[in-house]
Write an enzyme that holds these catalytic residues in place. Structure first.
Site, PDB file in Angstrom:
ATOM      1  N   THR A 153       0.934  -1.267  -0.100  1.00  0.00           N
ATOM      2  CA  THR A 153      -0.142   0.085   0.032  1.00  0.00           C
ATOM      3  C   THR A 153       0.864   1.261   0.058  1.00  0.00           C
ATOM      4  OG1 THR A 153      -0.328  -0.174   2.450  1.00  0.00           O
ATOM      5  CG2 THR A 153      -2.096  -1.234   1.128  1.00  0.00           C
ATOM      6  N   GLY A 168       1.553  -2.753   5.195  1.00  0.00           N
ATOM      7  CA  GLY A 168       0.793  -1.450   5.286  1.00  0.00           C
ATOM      8  C   GLY A 168       1.600  -0.193   4.754  1.00  0.00           C
ATOM      9  N   HIS A 169       1.000   0.825   5.012  1.00  0.00           N
ATOM     10  CA  HIS A 169       1.161   2.220   4.322  1.00  0.00           C
ATOM     11  C   HIS A 169       2.598   2.651   5.026  1.00  0.00           C
ATOM     12  CE1 HIS A 169       0.140   4.727   7.884  1.00  0.00           C
ATOM     13  NE2 HIS A 169      -0.947   3.698   7.967  1.00  0.00           N
ATOM     14  N   ASP A 170       3.263   3.171   4.229  1.00  0.00           N
ATOM     15  CA  ASP A 170       4.695   3.708   4.667  1.00  0.00           C
ATOM     16  C   ASP A 170       5.823   2.768   5.325  1.00  0.00           C
ATOM     17  OD1 ASP A 170       3.991   6.623   3.866  1.00  0.00           O
ATOM     18  OD2 ASP A 170       2.474   6.284   5.499  1.00  0.00           O
ATOM     19  N   GLY A 212       3.854   1.784   8.580  1.00  0.00           N
ATOM     20  CA  GLY A 212       5.161   2.526   9.337  1.00  0.00           C
ATOM     21  C   GLY A 212       5.812   1.547   9.955  1.00  0.00           C
TER      22      GLY A 212
END
Length: 216
Positions: free
Chosen positions: A117, A135-137, A155
């Protein structure tokens, strides 16, 4: 252009399947072959098996990926290829869901039904196996391997040459160090330092990762 897959074991076969899918959608490589100095047969499941020196002879018309699932060995073979002038490509299964904002380094392979993502950063020569969700980042270091159904939250930072086992989950914003092995099915709720083996739910460090081998 030819695609050379260094290693003809299980992961190598998976990568061969991905390359064939890509070729069916859009012709990309005139030939797909394995590099393997151990296998005696010169064909494996109908695919040519080259020795490393044979691969070097065609390096100007080829690009490669590494078909081994151990992070330390992936790094070793990546460096060997680079030192000898072989070029790397990415290999991304058409069924994978990858956000346009994701950065993916050379030599990295993403297998079927993985999901990566927004804002994630994947280093060089990494493996994102089937049905992994990132997951994002989140950032994944060079030569690291995320095994089937691993799921780091948003993160998360995963260091270099680290192996995340099948079905592991990692809580958001945690830091997993370099040269770490997280055993299959573990749930990670705290940061993990460099060069250790962790397992369990919650995951706990059980010992140093002294030999850097995942598969004994």
């Amino acid at each position: 252009m030819q695609l050379l897959i260094y290693g003809s074991g299980g992961l190598g076969l998976d990568l061969c399947d991905i390359a064939m899918k890509i070729n069916r959608l859009k012709h990309t490589w005139d030939r797909i072959a394995f590099i393997d100095d151990i296998r005696k047969e010169r064909q494996h499941y109908g695919i040519d098996v080259l020795r490393f020196q044979e691969a070097l002879a065609i390096k100007d018309e080829a690009e490669c990926v590494i078909g081994l699932g151990e992070p330390f060995n992936r790094m070793r073979l990546y460096n060997k290829c680079r030192e000898n002038g072989l070029r790397f490509t990415k290999l991304l299964d058409p069924s994978a869901s990858i956000s346009e904002s994701v950065a993916i380094g050379e030599g990295t392979v993403v297998l079927a039904f993985a999901s990566i993502t927004g804002g994630a950063q994947i280093g060089k020569n990494a493996v994102i196996q089937q049905m992994v969700t990132i997951g994002h980042d989140t950032s994944i270091g060079n030569h690291s391997v995320l095994s089937v159904k691993a799921s780091p939250g948003g993160g998360v930072h995963i260091g270099e040459r680290t192996y995340i086992g099948m079905g592991c989950s990692i809580l958001e914003r945690l830091h997993i160090g370099d040269d770490v092995i997280v055993s299959m099915g573990s749930n990670v709720y705290r940061d993990i330092e460099d060069e250790v083996i962790a397992m369990g739910s919650p995951a706990r460090v059980i010992r140093k990762n002294e030999d850097h081998r995942v598969f004994k």
